[in-house]
Design a protein around this motif. Sequence first.
Motif, mmCIF file in Angstrom:
data_model
loop_
_atom_site.group_PDB
_atom_site.id
_atom_site.type_symbol
_atom_site.label_atom_id
_atom_site.label_comp_id
_atom_site.label_asym_id
_atom_site.label_seq_id
_atom_site.Cartn_x
_atom_site.Cartn_y
_atom_site.Cartn_z
ATOM 1 N N PHE A 140 0.830 -1.203 0.000
ATOM 2 C CA PHE A 140 0.000 0.000 0.000
ATOM 3 C C PHE A 140 0.865 1.254 0.000
ATOM 4 O O PHE A 140 0.520 2.267 -0.639
ATOM 5 C CB PHE A 140 -0.945 0.008 1.204
ATOM 6 C CG PHE A 140 -1.940 1.128 1.193
ATOM 7 C CD1 PHE A 140 -3.103 1.035 0.444
ATOM 8 C CD2 PHE A 140 -1.726 2.287 1.922
ATOM 9 C CE1 PHE A 140 -4.027 2.076 0.417
ATOM 10 C CE2 PHE A 140 -2.635 3.329 1.898
ATOM 11 C CZ PHE A 140 -3.791 3.224 1.141
ATOM 12 N N LEU A 163 1.796 2.934 -3.346
ATOM 13 C CA LEU A 163 0.852 3.750 -4.102
ATOM 14 C C LEU A 163 1.304 5.208 -4.084
ATOM 15 O O LEU A 163 2.134 5.605 -3.252
ATOM 16 C CB LEU A 163 -0.550 3.624 -3.496
ATOM 17 C CG LEU A 163 -1.291 2.311 -3.758
ATOM 18 C CD1 LEU A 163 -2.520 2.213 -2.861
ATOM 19 C CD2 LEU A 163 -1.693 2.195 -5.224
ATOM 20 N N PHE A 177 -2.338 9.038 -1.449
ATOM 21 C CA PHE A 177 -3.179 8.067 -0.753
ATOM 22 C C PHE A 177 -2.974 8.071 0.762
ATOM 23 O O PHE A 177 -3.743 7.436 1.481
ATOM 24 C CB PHE A 177 -2.913 6.652 -1.285
ATOM 25 C CG PHE A 177 -3.554 6.387 -2.617
ATOM 26 C CD1 PHE A 177 -4.816 5.844 -2.700
ATOM 27 C CD2 PHE A 177 -2.895 6.704 -3.788
ATOM 28 C CE1 PHE A 177 -5.416 5.605 -3.923
ATOM 29 C CE2 PHE A 177 -3.478 6.472 -5.021
ATOM 30 C CZ PHE A 177 -4.752 5.929 -5.095
ATOM 31 N N TYR A 230 -9.359 8.559 3.167
ATOM 32 C CA TYR A 230 -10.556 8.049 2.488
ATOM 33 C C TYR A 230 -11.702 8.990 2.819
ATOM 34 O O TYR A 230 -11.549 9.924 3.610
ATOM 35 C CB TYR A 230 -10.883 6.605 2.886
ATOM 36 C CG TYR A 230 -10.796 6.300 4.362
ATOM 37 C CD1 TYR A 230 -11.857 6.569 5.218
ATOM 38 C CD2 TYR A 230 -9.650 5.725 4.910
ATOM 39 C CE1 TYR A 230 -11.778 6.283 6.580
ATOM 40 C CE2 TYR A 230 -9.559 5.434 6.262
ATOM 41 C CZ TYR A 230 -10.616 5.711 7.089
ATOM 42 O OH TYR A 230 -10.542 5.429 8.435
ATOM 43 N N VAL A 243 -8.288 -1.247 2.901
ATOM 44 C CA VAL A 243 -8.982 -0.444 1.901
ATOM 45 C C VAL A 243 -10.488 -0.620 2.074
ATOM 46 O O VAL A 243 -10.978 -1.734 2.276
ATOM 47 C CB VAL A 243 -8.550 -0.830 0.476
ATOM 48 C CG1 VAL A 243 -9.405 -0.115 -0.566
ATOM 49 C CG2 VAL A 243 -7.069 -0.496 0.262
ATOM 50 N N SER A 299 -12.590 4.464 0.394
ATOM 51 C CA SER A 299 -11.335 4.766 -0.296
ATOM 52 C C SER A 299 -11.605 5.090 -1.754
ATOM 53 O O SER A 299 -10.959 5.969 -2.354
ATOM 54 C CB SER A 299 -10.368 3.574 -0.187
ATOM 55 O OG SER A 299 -10.166 3.193 1.158
ATOM 56 N N LEU A 331 -6.049 3.013 -7.592
ATOM 57 C CA LEU A 331 -6.529 2.239 -6.437
ATOM 58 C C LEU A 331 -7.200 0.958 -6.898
ATOM 59 O O LEU A 331 -6.945 -0.126 -6.347
ATOM 60 C CB LEU A 331 -7.502 3.077 -5.618
ATOM 61 C CG LEU A 331 -8.131 2.386 -4.402
ATOM 62 C CD1 LEU A 331 -7.054 1.988 -3.400
ATOM 63 C CD2 LEU A 331 -9.172 3.280 -3.746
ATOM 64 N N TYR A 336 -4.671 -1.493 -8.107
ATOM 65 C CA TYR A 336 -3.938 -2.058 -6.964
ATOM 66 C C TYR A 336 -4.750 -3.159 -6.291
ATOM 67 O O TYR A 336 -4.237 -4.256 -6.014
ATOM 68 C CB TYR A 336 -3.620 -0.951 -5.964
ATOM 69 C CG TYR A 336 -3.176 -1.459 -4.605
ATOM 70 C CD1 TYR A 336 -1.909 -1.990 -4.422
ATOM 71 C CD2 TYR A 336 -4.035 -1.413 -3.512
ATOM 72 C CE1 TYR A 336 -1.501 -2.459 -3.178
ATOM 73 C CE2 TYR A 336 -3.652 -1.876 -2.274
ATOM 74 C CZ TYR A 336 -2.380 -2.404 -2.112
ATOM 75 O OH TYR A 336 -1.990 -2.878 -0.886
#
Length: 495
Positions: A15, A18, A22, A79, A183, A187, A203, A206
């Motif tokens: 994560f 990213l 994020f 988020y 997540v 998100s 996202l 991913y």
Amino acid sequence: MNVRSLTELHTVNSFAALPAAFYTRLAAQGLNNPRLLHANADAAALIGLDASALSTPEFLDVFSGRQPLPGGDTLAAVYSGHQFGVWAGQLGDGRAHLLGEVQGPEGAWELQLKGSGMTPYSRMGDGRAVLRSSVREYLASEAMHGLGVPTTRALALVVSDDPVMRETVETAAIVTRMSPSFVRFGSFEHWSSRRQPELLKALADYVIDRYYPECRDAADGESSSDTAPYVNLLRMVTRRTALLMADWQAVGFCHGVMNTDNMSILGLTLDYGPYGFMDGFRLGHVCNHSDSEGRYSWNRQPSVALWNLYRLGGSLHMLVQDADALRAVLDEFEAIFTRAFHDKMAAKLGLMAWTPDDEPLLDDLLKLMDANQADFTLTWRRLADALQGRRSAFEDLFIDRAAAAAWLDRLLARHVQDGRPALEAATAMNRVNPLYVLRNHLAEQAIKAAKMGDASEIDTLMRLLRDPYEAQDGFERYAGLPPDWASGIEVSCSS
């Protein structure tokens, strides 16, 4: 063989790879004079950590927030989301820090501290969690795992004397949560609400590549397209969420705060706050004292889950222009949920398979339980006794014993149709109808002991809840009706 030191763990931190939008990288704010109240050896094994490591100073330093996870990449994620049906805008990890991701023997797990201090997403919060709520979350995730319900896990519970102001002054604690991913639906809502399709796509890609690679495979007879993986992603999340709702309903679990920012993209039970396992059954039971309108009552949970999925689908509409394709996927929810719920109810009733004629049998039982506020867990558990001739165990749970007896006669007649030996059916029922659940009063007793530095109640509950279907001699009070004072326990969003 499991490793004995945190420095030997295999970290991957996907994560954190990213784009920087994020999350915010920042250190956790550790507790003063922390004490390890409890650690979960079963959860430690999932990340390849030996139980001997749980008592080391290094373990306490990391999971009290005083030191980073070796090889980790500490951050707080951003988020957004809908809370109680209302768009709340930007949210994020307001009191949580993702320490890193560890590759375990059978998969990778993210490790997150909850209650580890303020972040840029704290809004008006203080970034802390209190002992009361931390004990409840620590126990709840393990209780759900024991029931076979998809859930995050709990690794450690650290406490201190640091004061935290809620309704009164309480003491601080940090619970370490584990999940393959944290997540959420929110998100995705974050990037769609900001009209940033490139980050929404990043996202989605991913999540697909990391957790749902099969979404990139075209089904037989279908041609692949650039948007098909995102439609398939919604399909996978819809299916997992529908199955999760069937699990929740079957064990009498109420989440309490089914906001879109509390809905896992992996179909896990996430963010244990004012949850509750029902004692006396009510179709419209509300476990969250803050939920004055009953939005998240037990009987509304499946429909709320679908409402939340529509918010996720709306976010993915930015990547998939074919709204009908997304809507068709969401239309699959009801059939998946209903089929799974009926299968679970058939098993709980001891039936070999669900038939449409069983619908009134189940409906009438739920109405009978509601009218009598019969204990949810014990009603189902004692059906196995009634099947073997011990009817009073079941009938004693109802004020209207005559109505309970009449309904029981219908169930027994249905079993005659099945032709299954009573002992075989009763044994099967006791494998799906738990004896031990994390009732509020049991959690409350564990909290009271924990405030005195005593983790023995936590230890006992963890042991019973790991195998909630098997009766343990000497622990009858953990499987009995709640005491009268339990009806006065209230949990709210501050829990």
